[in-house]
Design a protein around this motif. Structure first.
Motif, PDB file in Angstrom:
ATOM      1  N   GLU A 330      29.679  -9.519 -48.204  1.00 52.34           N
ATOM      2  CA  GLU A 330      30.109 -10.907 -48.036  1.00 52.34           C
ATOM      3  C   GLU A 330      28.946 -11.863 -48.268  1.00 52.34           C
ATOM      4  O   GLU A 330      29.093 -12.894 -48.930  1.00 52.34           O
ATOM      5  N   ARG A 331      27.774 -11.539 -47.745  1.00 55.52           N
ATOM      6  CA  ARG A 331      26.596 -12.390 -47.958  1.00 55.52           C
ATOM      7  C   ARG A 331      26.259 -12.483 -49.446  1.00 55.52           C
ATOM      8  O   ARG A 331      25.925 -13.551 -49.966  1.00 55.52           O
ATOM      9  N   LEU A 332      26.342 -11.335 -50.131  1.00 54.65           N
ATOM     10  CA  LEU A 332      25.908 -11.287 -51.525  1.00 54.65           C
ATOM     11  C   LEU A 332      26.885 -11.962 -52.475  1.00 54.65           C
ATOM     12  O   LEU A 332      26.488 -12.421 -53.545  1.00 54.65           O
ATOM     13  N   THR A 333      28.146 -12.021 -52.108  1.00 57.62           N
ATOM     14  CA  THR A 333      29.155 -12.532 -53.032  1.00 57.62           C
ATOM     15  C   THR A 333      29.632 -13.938 -52.701  1.00 57.62           C
ATOM     16  O   THR A 333      30.402 -14.516 -53.469  1.00 57.62           O
ATOM     17  N   ALA A 334      29.166 -14.508 -51.590  1.00 58.15           N
ATOM     18  CA  ALA A 334      29.664 -15.820 -51.174  1.00 58.15           C
ATOM     19  C   ALA A 334      28.800 -16.965 -51.672  1.00 58.15           C
ATOM     20  O   ALA A 334      29.089 -18.126 -51.375  1.00 58.15           O
TER      21      ALA A 334
END
Length: 373
Positions: A330-334
């Motif tokens: 989630e951190r990497l894709t948001a």
């Protein structure tokens, strides 16, 4: 033990990652190898795209590794550093891998074999292999390790989630994302279950050589206070700092004495392997589980396979790995929204799995004594 080329390459990568650019001559000094060996190592890593060569020196690539994406294009690569691939961490790794695959990410793994001094080098290897974010379960075994080996984690240049570990309160890792089991809750439900079965303060037999063991010991103290139980019962060391039959036998003999004196009718033990051995040894000494001593173990790795199936606290290991991977992806894709979102400390609750060793019938609802006709 002689250092292999792979371990030396990891140390070299970590040096370059921390400094940006390093002269090959300086690498030889730092790695304690000959200039020829340092040059060959640098050339080999540069040929694999893990470093850039610049006039007698090597530098960390501006990109985060040679690939940066999983097959299929655009999917994140996440690295996972674990102290072991078996026993407790096998389920954590499995949960992380399954979550990553479901979310279209690729998980790459390194295992540090409980050597905290090597963790930073392994992390550099993961970054060099293309990891865009890291799941890190440091190889801490002693109480002082979180303070001694925290700075390198805080300096990592990518999104990082601590897995089944917590840093010191107020320390450099306190503001990082983390996912862990609430071991204090696990101990509390075990102690409360034994008390509801009619026992007094259970004896704790616990290791002290891992963060889980240390959390179990702290949780035991907290559970006794919360339940108003006698805290004068001794805590026994189930595995001494220098493992050997002497320490285990001393713990068995001490527990035998407590049972015969009527001071102990129940025990909580970390971990399953030690508990299985203890049940066998107590039987040889004339103490029956659960007839003379009710026993609950902590971990639930092999507890159900003992001759007398062991009631066990089961940390949600697979869910910990799954939640950690989901948080990192989630951190990497948001994008910017992900970077600006509040950091999270997730604590997942262990469950109590009731079997024969505590004296309650298997399947008895938690906290309810078995009934007899």
């Amino acid at each position: 033990m002689r250092e292999g080329a792979a371990e030396r390459h990891d140390r070299l990568l970590n040096l370059v990652r921390e400094r940006g650019t390093v002269r090959v001559a300086d690498l030889a000094v730092q790695l304690a190898v000959s200039p020829v060996t340092a040059r060959r190592d640098a050339e080999a890593l540069a040929a694999r795209g893990l470093l850039d060569r610049v006039h007698g020196a090597v530098s960390w690539p501006q990109r985060r590794g040679p690939s940066g994406t999983a097959p299929g294009g655009g999917s994140p690569v996440i690295g996972m550093l674990a102290p072991a691939a078996g026993y407790y961490f096998a389920d954590i790794i499995r949960g992380a891998h399954e979550a990553a695959a479901r979310l279209g990410a690729r998980l790459i793994l390194r295992v540090s074999d409980y050597r905290p001094e090597d963790d930073a080098s392994h992390a550099a290897g993961l970054l060099a292999a293309g990891a865009e974010g890291l799941l890190v379960a440091p190889s801490w075994t002693r109480p002082e390790h979180p303070a001694r080996y925290a700075d390198w984690i805080a300096r990592l240049p990518v999104d990082t989630v601590l897995v089944e570990r917590t840093g010191e309160p107020g320390g450099p890792l306190d503001g990082m994302d983390r996912v862990s089991s609430d071991h204090a809750h696990g101990v509390l439900i075990a102690v409360r279950h034994l008390v509801r079965l009619g026992h007094g303060t259970p004896v704790l037999l616990a290791r002290s050589d891992s963060p889980t063991a240390q959390a179990v010991r702290l949780g035991y103290t907290q559970a006794l206070a919360a339940l108003g139980l006698d805290a004068s019962v001794p805590v026994l060391q189930s595995a001494p700092p220098a493992p050997g039959p002497g320490g285990f036998e001393a713990a068995a003999r001490t527990l035998l004495g407590l049972v015969r004196e009527g001071r102990a009718t129940a025990a909580l033990m970390h971990n399953d392997e030690d508990a299985t051995r203890m049940v066998r040894r107590l039987a040889e000494l004339g103490v029956k589980v659960p007839g003379d001593l009710a026993l609950v173990t902590y971990d639930d790795e092999v507890a159900a396979l003992a001759d007398t199936p062991l009631t066990a606290v089961a940390p949600p290991k697979q869910a910990v790995g799954r939640s950690a991977a989901e948080l990192l992806v989630e951190r990497l894709t948001a994008g910017e929204a992900g970077r600006d979102a509040p950091r999270r400390h997730l604590e997942l609750l262990p469950a109590l799995r009731v079997r024969e060793s505590c004296g309650a019938a298997a399947g008895t609802p938690y906290g309810q004594p078995a009934t007899t006709a």
